[in-house]
Scaffold this active site. Sequence first.
Site, mmCIF file in Angstrom:
data_model
loop_
_atom_site.group_PDB
_atom_site.id
_atom_site.type_symbol
_atom_site.label_atom_id
_atom_site.label_comp_id
_atom_site.label_asym_id
_atom_site.label_seq_id
_atom_site.Cartn_x
_atom_site.Cartn_y
_atom_site.Cartn_z
ATOM 1 N N SER A 89 0.564 -1.004 -0.248
ATOM 2 C CA SER A 89 -0.406 -0.399 -0.171
ATOM 3 C C SER A 89 0.741 1.573 0.063
ATOM 4 C CB SER A 89 -0.892 -0.106 1.569
ATOM 5 O OG SER A 89 -2.054 1.032 1.220
ATOM 6 N N ASP B 56 -8.651 -4.941 -6.902
ATOM 7 C CA ASP B 56 -7.401 -3.985 -4.852
ATOM 8 C C ASP B 56 -8.295 -2.387 -5.489
ATOM 9 O OD1 ASP B 56 -5.672 -2.336 -3.085
ATOM 10 O OD2 ASP B 56 -4.175 -3.773 -3.864
ATOM 11 N N HIS C 260 -7.477 -5.319 -0.690
ATOM 12 C CA HIS C 260 -6.197 -4.068 -0.023
ATOM 13 C C HIS C 260 -5.883 -5.032 0.730
ATOM 14 C CE1 HIS C 260 -3.468 -1.350 -0.821
ATOM 15 N NE2 HIS C 260 -3.863 -0.899 0.508
#
Length: 440
Positions: free
Chosen positions: A253, A317, A410
């Site tokens: 991320s 995602d 995610h």
Amino acid sequence: MASNKTNKGPKLRNYLLIKPNEASFIQFIRLLFFPNLNKIRFIEVSEEEGQKLRDSFFFRLIVAASAFVQKLLLTIRVPMAKIGDLLDKNIASGDDKYLGALTVMAAKLAYESAAFVTNVVQLKWKMQFLGFYNYWNDYLGTLSTPVFLFQDAKINAKLVVVAFRGTHPFSADGWSTDIDLSYYEIENVGKVHRGFAKALGIIQNDNTMPSQLLEQGKDGIDLKPYAYYEIVKLLKGILLLNPKAKFIVTGHSLGGALSAMFAAALAIHGETELLGKLQGIYTYGQPRIGDQQFRTYMEQKLSKFNWSYKRYVYSFDIVPRVPFDDDNFLYKHFGKCLHFDRNYTGQVLEEAPDKNYFSLKWFFPKLINAVRELIRSFTLPRSQGPDYKENWFQILFRVVGLLVPGLSAHGPQDYVNLTRLGTVPALVGPDEPIKVLIRP
């Protein structure tokens, strides 16, 4: 304030800065329909970029949406659950899957406390721990850029791994950074994401770009510990003691964005020796960090230096699909995309399907996918064993993903799973053909 005479590196040309705390309903209306930028408090913009904003309603709409979502996220404060810490014993150091399995677990471990990380690296992974650091983030005005380093002696005469912490689920600060549309334009490089550049420290609050660590402290520049400069200093010391070693940068991320931005900063600052020691960048669920010019710049560097860039994207995602991208808008990915579907079947693509999260034609496929992922969270442990059992927080996150399709995709868990169960490209250089290991 730094004197311009001490800055030898590239100069900033243009910028667009969004300040969601100062946004309001009236301010949104003014931006959309009465774009007098002198009266809009939540935007700071250079003259050239301001003209683009005035000329394009679509541009103003996207900026307003970014500010609105950031302001909404500031009200959300939920801690992240603890995550796993065991390397897959079935993937040996000579396996093509090894670096993916090692880096994804490092990216996942980066979410933990310094004491927990130290214990795992030394006692469970049996590797040399090199330190846990929390650097100054000018974007948030706090010490909030955590990173840890360790050495893996199993391959490459002690491979050094640098792991940046990513975005906590439901972290207002982290998600606000990911979706922020603010940017700076660096001369001869392109436009880069404001939040990521400031989190790394390559652009500071007075909008300067110090080109050398030694310049900090001169002309009144404060001595806050900025991640980029401190990590460069650490790596030079570590690699000096072991000239045959190389290093990898990784993160999930936001951590993935900082990893890619770190490599870009090495190129921008002319750190050719360190670029020669960089074996690869492994990112998981990474958001976009720059524009088309920046993408071209980084792909030129990929071809010049012998390091690989592995950008893993799982299913739908949401984060790799923000900030917004289309043929005419700002943020782009660079390099190949290693995309994995819900069954963890991998492909090497120019870009992941549904590159824009807000595309309506993908809404129902994303929703169906979220339902199947929730069901899989109960069936996968039965077929693959207890290592794949998800805790209550992860299952709750899957449920939330039904409301916001792509959000639960995610989570770090699926990225761990795809490195173990999926098809994984072999470790190759940027100009070599990519072979794929087919899952049995």
